[in-house]
Design a protein around this motif. Structure first.
Motif, PDB file in Angstrom:
ATOM      1  N   LEU A 216       0.828  -1.201   0.000  1.00 47.20           N
ATOM      2  CA  LEU A 216       0.000   0.000   0.000  1.00 47.20           C
ATOM      3  C   LEU A 216       0.868   1.259   0.000  1.00 47.20           C
ATOM      4  O   LEU A 216       0.597   2.213  -0.747  1.00 47.20           O
ATOM      5  N   GLU A 217       1.913   1.264   0.828  1.00 45.79           N
ATOM      6  CA  GLU A 217       2.791   2.429   0.887  1.00 45.79           C
ATOM      7  C   GLU A 217       3.499   2.660  -0.448  1.00 45.79           C
ATOM      8  O   GLU A 217       3.656   3.803  -0.896  1.00 45.79           O
ATOM      9  N   GLN A 218       3.912   1.586  -1.094  1.00 38.50           N
ATOM     10  CA  GLN A 218       4.567   1.728  -2.392  1.00 38.50           C
ATOM     11  C   GLN A 218       3.582   2.227  -3.448  1.00 38.50           C
ATOM     12  O   GLN A 218       3.938   3.032  -4.315  1.00 38.50           O
ATOM     13  N   ALA A 219       2.327   1.750  -3.355  1.00 37.64           N
ATOM     14  CA  ALA A 219       1.307   2.205  -4.304  1.00 37.64           C
ATOM     15  C   ALA A 219       1.006   3.687  -4.116  1.00 37.64           C
ATOM     16  O   ALA A 219       0.836   4.436  -5.088  1.00 37.64           O
ATOM     17  N   LEU A 220       0.939   4.128  -2.870  1.00 42.54           N
ATOM     18  CA  LEU A 220       0.704   5.546  -2.593  1.00 42.54           C
ATOM     19  C   LEU A 220       1.843   6.403  -3.163  1.00 42.54           C
ATOM     20  O   LEU A 220       1.612   7.457  -3.756  1.00 42.54           O
ATOM     21  N   ALA A 221       3.078   5.935  -2.952  1.00 49.57           N
ATOM     22  CA  ALA A 221       4.236   6.676  -3.452  1.00 49.57           C
ATOM     23  C   ALA A 221       4.253   6.735  -4.972  1.00 49.57           C
ATOM     24  O   ALA A 221       4.718   7.706  -5.574  1.00 49.57           O
ATOM     25  N   ARG A 222       3.723   5.701  -5.606  1.00 47.96           N
ATOM     26  CA  ARG A 222       3.767   5.618  -7.070  1.00 47.96           C
ATOM     27  C   ARG A 222       2.622   6.387  -7.734  1.00 47.96           C
ATOM     28  O   ARG A 222       2.809   7.004  -8.791  1.00 47.96           O
ATOM     29  N   HIS A 223       1.439   6.381  -7.104  1.00 46.73           N
ATOM     30  CA  HIS A 223       0.253   6.864  -7.816  1.00 46.73           C
ATOM     31  C   HIS A 223      -0.389   8.120  -7.239  1.00 46.73           C
ATOM     32  O   HIS A 223      -1.145   8.783  -7.951  1.00 46.73           O
ATOM     33  N   VAL A 224      -0.138   8.436  -5.977  1.00 46.37           N
ATOM     34  CA  VAL A 224      -0.807   9.590  -5.372  1.00 46.37           C
ATOM     35  C   VAL A 224       0.063  10.831  -5.561  1.00 46.37           C
ATOM     36  O   VAL A 224       1.189  10.880  -5.053  1.00 46.37           O
ATOM     37  N   PRO A 225      -0.435  11.833  -6.269  1.00 43.99           N
ATOM     38  CA  PRO A 225       0.362  13.046  -6.492  1.00 43.99           C
ATOM     39  C   PRO A 225       0.774  13.712  -5.177  1.00 43.99           C
ATOM     40  O   PRO A 225      -0.034  13.889  -4.277  1.00 43.99           O
TER      41      PRO A 225
END
Length: 484
Positions: A216-225
């Motif tokens: 989840l943390e990696q997804a946030l870093a990748r996709h959340v501006p």
């Protein structure tokens, strides 16, 4: 090999690659990177010992212009950092500019031509501008112990780890207990039959808040501006807040001292061992280290901590001053680097045939850690007074790179043959640094790699990193002598 370039860069670690990338982004493509090894990476190429990792959080240990969203852990391991550097070199087209296996032996400035004449192990070349991005931790230091060359077993420095050496079940000695040793000692303890750790002085070691990043943390870093930028800003602010404890008010390091005591008492139950691991100098005077497994490793029954000074290395062991000789099959030197010899062993010759080692007889000095009077068009990255005890060196490197780019743009715009920082400007900076250094924790009763043999601290920046960034925001034309 005989060629001429606008810019020659020595080294392909974070500093050298960052410099090359910024040059290319500015349209300055006539550059060459001289690398003595056969791969990029600097210290992260050289230090492949078991457990090697960074003690700066991942999201701050990367270029601001090339964030990495998929760090595996909160603190990056060595292989991941090295792969990040390879990625940057490939993405920004630096690889074709690198000449591997090319070690600089001498650089001599030709004042009439305004060129650096560079001698290397593979030939000659010249460059208008020379950028030395060699770093402070690139030349391993071996201790001057009698009999060192007489040892008949396996022996190597941790920065030149011998992965072919079979250490499983063996008797192994580790000399040194610094930042590298606290990472590889726990890994060695899992493999060897007997481990002797020779400690000259105790270190302040606090717990390392490390863990894997979740998906989840990696997804946030990748996709959340803005997520990565927010994480980076938070980490930077938390680390920067510690600066006052290092540069002015050591009592502010009390929370870290509490963490040290908690960490020590949690894992070391033997009172004698606990006392041996307690430093006798103020916290922060030497580098504060992070580890969750060093103290547990020392508590293992097959691991011994020795504090009695080493008298001699024998053919098959190590003898201490108390007369005890411990037979070992291998010696690993975790004894650090020649951190004060910034450009050694290169011979750098400036105006009037003056050598840099002559100019630095009283200790290395450079205005803002970047320029040295009498050595035109020479720029240092990670030079004197630019190391840190509290934050990310990448932040400092990017400040220096921006300053160098400002100098190069000014030279091109004004059509200058060379620029040379004025000696009075450099001397004034040196005085300010040494005056500020008196208030820092690094000058309070210990010896460390931050200082020269005569006790002068020349490695660290005695201030906030944002103050350094402001000081290097743009070069001041009044600070330089110029030749058109």
């Amino acid at each position: 090999m005989d060629s001429s370039h606008e810019v020659a860069i020595i080294g392909s670690g974070f500093g050298g690659l960052g410099m090359a990338i910024r040059l290319k982004q500015a349209g300055m493509h006539d550059l060459v990177v001289l690398e003595k090894a056969d791969e990029i990476g600097g210290t992260w190429r050289d230090n492949t010992y078991p457990g090697a990792a960074c003690d700066v959080p991942s999201h701050l240990y990367s270029f601001s212009f090339e964030p990495k969203p998929d760090w595996s852990r909160k603190f990056p391991p060595q292989p991941e950092i090295l792969e990040y550097l390879r990625h940057c070199a490939r993405k920004y087209g630096v690889m074709p500019h690198i000449r591997f296996g090319t070690e600089v032996t001498e650089a001599r400035f030709d004042g009439e031509a305004g060129l650096w004449r560079i001698s290397t192990t593979t030939g000659q070349l010249s460059a208008r501008v020379l950028v030395a991005a060699c770093g402070q931790l690139n030349r391993p230091a071996l201790p001057d112990i009698p009999g060192r060359d007489s040892f008949g077993g396996i022996a190597f420095h941790s920065a030149r780890w011998d992965h072919s050496a079979d250490l499983d079940g063996k008797r192994v000695a580790v000399i040194g207990t610094g930042a590298s040793a606290i990472q590889f000692v726990p890994e060695l303890a899992k493999r060897v039959g007997r481990l002797h750790v020779f400690q000259r002085s105790a270190q302040y070691i606090i717990d390392k808040p490390d863990r894997p990043y979740t998906a989840l943390e990696q997804a946030l870093a990748r996709h959340v501006p803005g997520w990565r930028q927010l994480q980076r800003a938070l980490i930077y602010t938390l680390l920067e807040a510690r600066a006052l404890g290092f540069i002015k008010y050591p009592w502010l390091l009390a929370p870290a001292a509490w963490r040290f005591k908690k960490n020590l008492h949690a894992h070391i139950k033997d009172p004698a061992l606990r006392e041996a691991l307690t430093p006798d100098y103020p916290m922060g005077c030497k580098r504060i280290l992070l580890s969750n497994d060093y103290y547990p490793a020392l508590a293992e029954p097959h691991v011994e901590l020795i504090t009695d000074p080493i008298e001699r290395i024998t053919a098959d062991g190590i003898r201490t001053r108390d007369g005890i000789e411990r037979k070992v099959d291998a010696i690993v030197y975790g004894t650090g680097f020649h951190a004060n010899d910034f450009l050694a062993p290169m011979k750098i010759v400036g105006l009037d045939d003056r050598e840099l080692n002559e100019a630095w007889q009283g200790g290395a000095s450079a205005h803002l850690g970047i320029t040295v009077s009498g050595f035109p068009n020479l720029f240092l990255l990670y030079g004197p007074y630019t190391n840190l005890g509290h934050n990310s060196i990448i932040y400092m490197l990017e400040s220096q790179i921006r300053y160098v780019m400002g100098c190069l743009r000014a030279m091109r715009h004004a059509r200058l043959r060379w620029i040379d920082v004025r000696p009075d400007v450099q001397s004034a900076f040196e005085r300010r640094m040494q005056q500020a250094m008196r208030d820092t924790v690094w000058s309070r009763g210990c010896t460390s790699w931050y200082m020269t043999a005569d006790g002068k601290v020349v490695n660290n920046w005695p201030g906030f990193t944002f103050a350094y960034r402001n000081a290097t925001r743009r070069p001041d034309p009044r600070h330089f002598r110029v030749r058109r």
